[in-house]
Design an enzyme around this catalytic site. Structure first.
Site, short mmCIF file in Angstrom:
data_model
loop_
_atom_site.label_atom_id
_atom_site.label_comp_id
_atom_site.label_asym_id
_atom_site.label_seq_id
_atom_site.Cartn_x
_atom_site.Cartn_y
_atom_site.Cartn_z
N CYS A 52 0.77 -1.29 -0.04
CA CYS A 52 -0.04 -0.21 -0.04
C CYS A 52 0.86 1.39 0.16
O CYS A 52 1.73 1.44 0.70
CB CYS A 52 -0.96 -0.04 1.27
SG CYS A 52 -2.34 1.12 1.01
N ASP A 60 -7.54 -2.95 10.73
CA ASP A 60 -6.15 -2.18 10.88
C ASP A 60 -6.34 -1.51 12.22
O ASP A 60 -7.16 -1.18 13.09
CB ASP A 60 -6.42 -1.14 9.85
CG ASP A 60 -5.03 -0.39 9.57
OD1 ASP A 60 -4.07 -0.72 10.22
OD2 ASP A 60 -5.10 0.42 8.64
O1 LIG Z 1 -0.85 4.97 4.60
C1 LIG Z 1 -1.01 6.19 5.17
O2 LIG Z 1 -0.38 6.88 5.41
C2 LIG Z 1 -2.45 6.31 5.30
C3 LIG Z 1 -3.29 7.32 5.59
C4 LIG Z 1 -4.50 7.61 5.69
C5 LIG Z 1 -5.23 6.41 5.48
C6 LIG Z 1 -4.95 5.41 5.12
C7 LIG Z 1 -3.41 4.96 5.01
N1 LIG Z 1 -2.74 3.81 4.66
C8 LIG Z 1 -3.74 2.77 4.28
C9 LIG Z 1 -3.54 1.21 4.32
O3 LIG Z 1 -4.10 0.55 3.84
C10 LIG Z 1 -2.22 0.98 5.16
O4 LIG Z 1 -1.49 -0.10 4.35
C11 LIG Z 1 -2.75 0.04 6.54
O5 LIG Z 1 -3.29 1.40 7.34
C12 LIG Z 1 -1.21 -0.16 7.14
O6 LIG Z 1 -0.33 0.74 7.40
P1 LIG Z 1 0.95 0.18 8.01
O7 LIG Z 1 0.78 0.03 9.50
O8 LIG Z 1 1.94 1.44 7.97
O9 LIG Z 1 1.36 -0.87 7.21
#
Ligand SMILES: O=C(O)c1ccccc1NCC(=O)[C@H](O)[C@H](O)COP(=O)(O)O
Length: 235
Positions: free
Chosen positions: A7, A129
């Site tokens: 992502c 999440d």
């Molecule tokens: O990635 C971001 O900064 C973000 C900001 C606002 C809404 C969604 C966002 N990311 C979406 C995703 O699907 C991420 O992959 C998911 O939340 C996991 O994130 P991480 O903990 O950093 O792997």
């Protein structure tokens, strides 16, 4: 086999890295009201989505101010799926699923099992999440996988596990939760690769210089470790 979504791609270089690693899906972050190094404008999302090869699912990831804004973005970017963060009622999500050709994935808070159950019938998939107070993702924080596994076992929808996953902890996460898919953002960023504490919690070491670009080695390790681990049968 567990599917993998990488992502927050910000360029076609990131897309190549994800595809070469064997990712099943890629996330393009557009229109989020938080400061994220992974956010891109809609035109960039169109370019990356158009460059994606067949058999790689493109996911528009957004926190829209209204259901109509999500419809507008989906029609502009033409992704295979739309992932909705933040506030959107069950009725509005149903409106969105009826209005776009893309599959709709609703993000739910791992700390609120009732939220997942509310959206189970209307969403095409649920992404569990660790979200912040506004419902934004990309936090780099893990959650209680044992508790998530219990919730997942009560749901009909395919479940995507997200939140603080890294190349190091993803195998444990898959074994514990047995999700349909896993999703990672900051854990495979070039400057945001997460560190695990002794207790197994992940703390993102994302620095102000993080620019959201992906670390090719981290992406390759993440995909390989997720896919070589036992997971749930396809629903
Ligand atoms: O990635 C971001 O900064 C973000 C900001 C606002 C809404 C969604 C966002 N990311 C979406 C995703 O699907 C991420 O992959 C998911 O939340 C996991 O994130 P991480 O903990 O950093 O792997």
């Amino acid at each position: 086999m567990t599917r993998v979504k990488i992502c927050g791609l910000t360029s076609t270089d990131d897309l190549r890295v994800a595809v070469e690693a064997g990712a099943d899906a890629v996330g393009l972050l557009v229109d989020v009201p938080v400061d994220s190094p992974r956010e891109i404008d809609p035109q960039r999302a169109v370019e990356i989505a158009e460059a994606a090869p067949p058999f790689v699912t493109t996911v528009l990831v957004t926190m829209p101010e209204s259901p109509d804004r999500a419809v507008e973005l989906a029609r502009a970017v033409e992704p295979d799926a739309v992932q909705v963060h933040g506030e959107m009622g069950v009725g509005d999500l149903a409106y969105l699923t009826a209005s776009v050709e893309a599959k709709v994935i609703k993000v739910v808070d791992a700390g609120d099992p009732d939220e997942a159950r509310r959206y189970d019938e209307v969403a095409d998939a649920l992404l569990v999440d660790s979200v912040d107070d506004d419902g934004a993702g990309g936090t780099g924080q893990t959650h209680d996988w044992d508790r998530t596994a219990e919730v997942v076992s009560t749901l009909d929808s395919p479940v995507v596990l997200a939140g603080g996953l890294t190349p190091t902890n993803v195998a444990d996460a898959v074994r514990t939760v047995e999700p349909f898919a896993v999703d990672v953002a900051s854990g495979v960023d070039r400057d945001g690769v997460g560190d695990e504490t002794a207790s197994g919690e992940t703390v993102s070491d994302e620095t102000p210089s993080a620019d959201g670009r992906k670390d090719p080695d981290a992406v390759a390790d993440f995909v390989a470790n997720a896919k070589r681990t036992h997971s749930a049968p396809t629903p």
